[in-house]
Design an enzyme around this catalytic site. Structure first.
Site, mmCIF file in Angstrom:
data_model
loop_
_atom_site.group_PDB
_atom_site.id
_atom_site.type_symbol
_atom_site.label_atom_id
_atom_site.label_comp_id
_atom_site.label_asym_id
_atom_site.label_seq_id
_atom_site.Cartn_x
_atom_site.Cartn_y
_atom_site.Cartn_z
ATOM 1 N N LYS A 52 0.840 -1.203 0.000
ATOM 2 C CA LYS A 52 0.000 0.000 0.000
ATOM 3 C C LYS A 52 0.873 1.252 0.000
ATOM 4 O O LYS A 52 0.603 2.216 -0.724
ATOM 5 C CB LYS A 52 -0.952 -0.020 1.218
ATOM 6 C CG LYS A 52 -2.027 -1.113 1.103
ATOM 7 C CD LYS A 52 -2.851 -1.312 2.370
ATOM 8 C CE LYS A 52 -3.788 -2.515 2.202
ATOM 9 N NZ LYS A 52 -4.626 -2.810 3.375
ATOM 10 N N GLN A 96 -4.649 -1.892 9.636
ATOM 11 C CA GLN A 96 -4.567 -3.206 8.993
ATOM 12 C C GLN A 96 -5.139 -4.278 9.926
ATOM 13 O O GLN A 96 -4.802 -4.328 11.112
ATOM 14 C CB GLN A 96 -3.111 -3.508 8.610
ATOM 15 C CG GLN A 96 -2.921 -4.762 7.780
ATOM 16 C CD GLN A 96 -3.569 -4.684 6.393
ATOM 17 O OE1 GLN A 96 -3.706 -3.614 5.816
ATOM 18 N NE2 GLN A 96 -3.979 -5.822 5.865
ATOM 19 N N ASP A 119 -11.080 2.773 4.365
ATOM 20 C CA ASP A 119 -11.407 1.346 4.251
ATOM 21 C C ASP A 119 -12.926 1.131 4.208
ATOM 22 O O ASP A 119 -13.379 0.036 3.871
ATOM 23 C CB ASP A 119 -10.866 0.579 5.476
ATOM 24 C CG ASP A 119 -9.616 -0.240 5.153
ATOM 25 O OD1 ASP A 119 -9.432 -0.578 3.970
ATOM 26 O OD2 ASP A 119 -8.854 -0.529 6.090
HETATM 27 N N1 GUN Z 1 -6.947 -7.121 6.117
HETATM 28 C C1 GUN Z 1 -7.327 -7.835 5.037
HETATM 29 N N2 GUN Z 1 -7.897 -7.031 4.120
HETATM 30 C C2 GUN Z 1 -7.890 -5.784 4.630
HETATM 31 C C3 GUN Z 1 -8.340 -4.522 4.150
HETATM 32 O O1 GUN Z 1 -8.892 -4.370 3.053
HETATM 33 N N3 GUN Z 1 -8.124 -3.474 4.974
HETATM 34 C C4 GUN Z 1 -7.541 -3.608 6.191
HETATM 35 N N4 GUN Z 1 -7.383 -2.530 6.931
HETATM 36 N N5 GUN Z 1 -7.121 -4.761 6.668
HETATM 37 C C5 GUN Z 1 -7.287 -5.842 5.891
#
Ligand code: GUN
Length: 291
Positions: A52, A96, A119
């Site tokens: 990211k 995350q 998110d």
């Molecule tokens: N863990 C797995 N997929 C995601 C996501 O799209 N966002 C976040 N913050 N954590 C994750």
């Protein structure tokens, strides 16, 4: 059979975003700034967050990675969230998931300022999504919609079967595919661990979206001819023949299912890269909304 090439489409999207950022810079505007909080040392989570951050660099965003130890308390994490909520330089941030067990994920997600919740996990944004209001759509479902859109996959009146009801993928996906509009207007069945006779259900599906996390779960016998197959699985399977000692495996038995499918996403290179591109898109949206 057509491969839904998430790698290519995500690159197209990143190029489009990079163009927009370039224009922002030329106009003397502030560029989007994404922050990511990661708690602990989970290898997969660290890899995702690093991707990211790299993606931010690639499109010209600013990025901040906040690393907290595995023993971080709930109070410490909530303090950090408050700091990011109040920092006007940060347009959006993510935490995350999954979080270590001493932390209550729902309390944490509730603490995020909904205007910075790129998110789309805050109940306010999730509720807006369910009510067809403009909001941040969770990145993985958003990426799947975008793939269906860019390949003109017909969803109207189709039977979509979603496998898995996670808050991150399955649940929002089931809502989005049934919404009015395109992609949407589908008749949706949401299946999960208590579903009986899943093969009977999947074999009637025009579109299958599998977000289960069980390698090679979906077999050719479970799929009808010309079905559209979206594989959200990204399980690390030990593999001594690779440099890393593992390979990424999807939920779908690609070799056999692809012979019957009309459209199918590969793993890797399908849904995964789309998730990151759509997180960037949401961050750009967050910046635009602040202006
Ligand atoms: N863990 C797995 N997929 C995601 C996501 O799209 N966002 C976040 N913050 N954590 C994750």
């Amino acid at each position: 059979m057509i491969i839904l090439d998430g790698k290519k489409i995500s690159n197209d999207i990143k190029n489009e975003i990079a163009e927009q950022v370039k224009r922002m810079k030329e106009n003397g505007e502030k560029v989007p700034h994404l922050a990511a909080i990661i708690v602990g040392n989970d290898g997969a989570s660290l890899t995702y967050v690093a991707s990211k951050v790299r993606a931010c660099e690639r499109v010209g965003f600013e990025s901040t990675m906040v690393r907290l130890s595995n023993t971080t308390s709930q109070v410490e994490l909530l303090d950090k969230i408050k700091e990011l909520n109040e920092n006007s330089d940060i347009d959006g941030f993510i935490i995350q998931l999954p979080l270590p067990k001493q932390i209550d994920t729902q309390k944490v997600l509730l603490a995020v300022n909904p205007d910075k919740d790129v998110d789309g996990f805050h109940p306010m944004n999730f509720g807006k999504m369910a009510l067809d209001m403009s909001t941040f759509i969770p990145a993985t479902p958003f990426g799947i919609l975008e793939l269906l859109d860019r390949y003109n996959v017909d969803t109207q009146g189709k039977h979509t079967v979603v496998i898995g009801r996670s808050h991150i993928v399955g649940r929002p996906m089931s809502i989005l595919m049934g919404r009015k509009g395109f992609p949407g207007n589908s008749t949706v069945t949401l299946t999960h661990s208590h579903t009986k006779n899943i093969t009977q259900i999947t074999s009637q599906a025009d579109i299958i979206i599998s977000a289960l996390g069980v390698p090679n779960f979906l077999k050719a016998e479970m799929v009808k001819d010309d079905a559209v197959i979206i594989d959200v699985g990204i399980t690390r399977v030990p593999d001594d023949t690779t440099e890393k000692g593992y390979r990424i495996t999807g939920d779908v038995d690609f070799e056999n299912v692809s012979k019957k499918a009309s459209f199918i996403t590969p793993v890797p290179g399908g849904v995964g890269p789309m998730t990151i591109a759509m997180l960037l898109k949401n961050t750009l949206l967050a910046r635009e909304r602040q202006m």
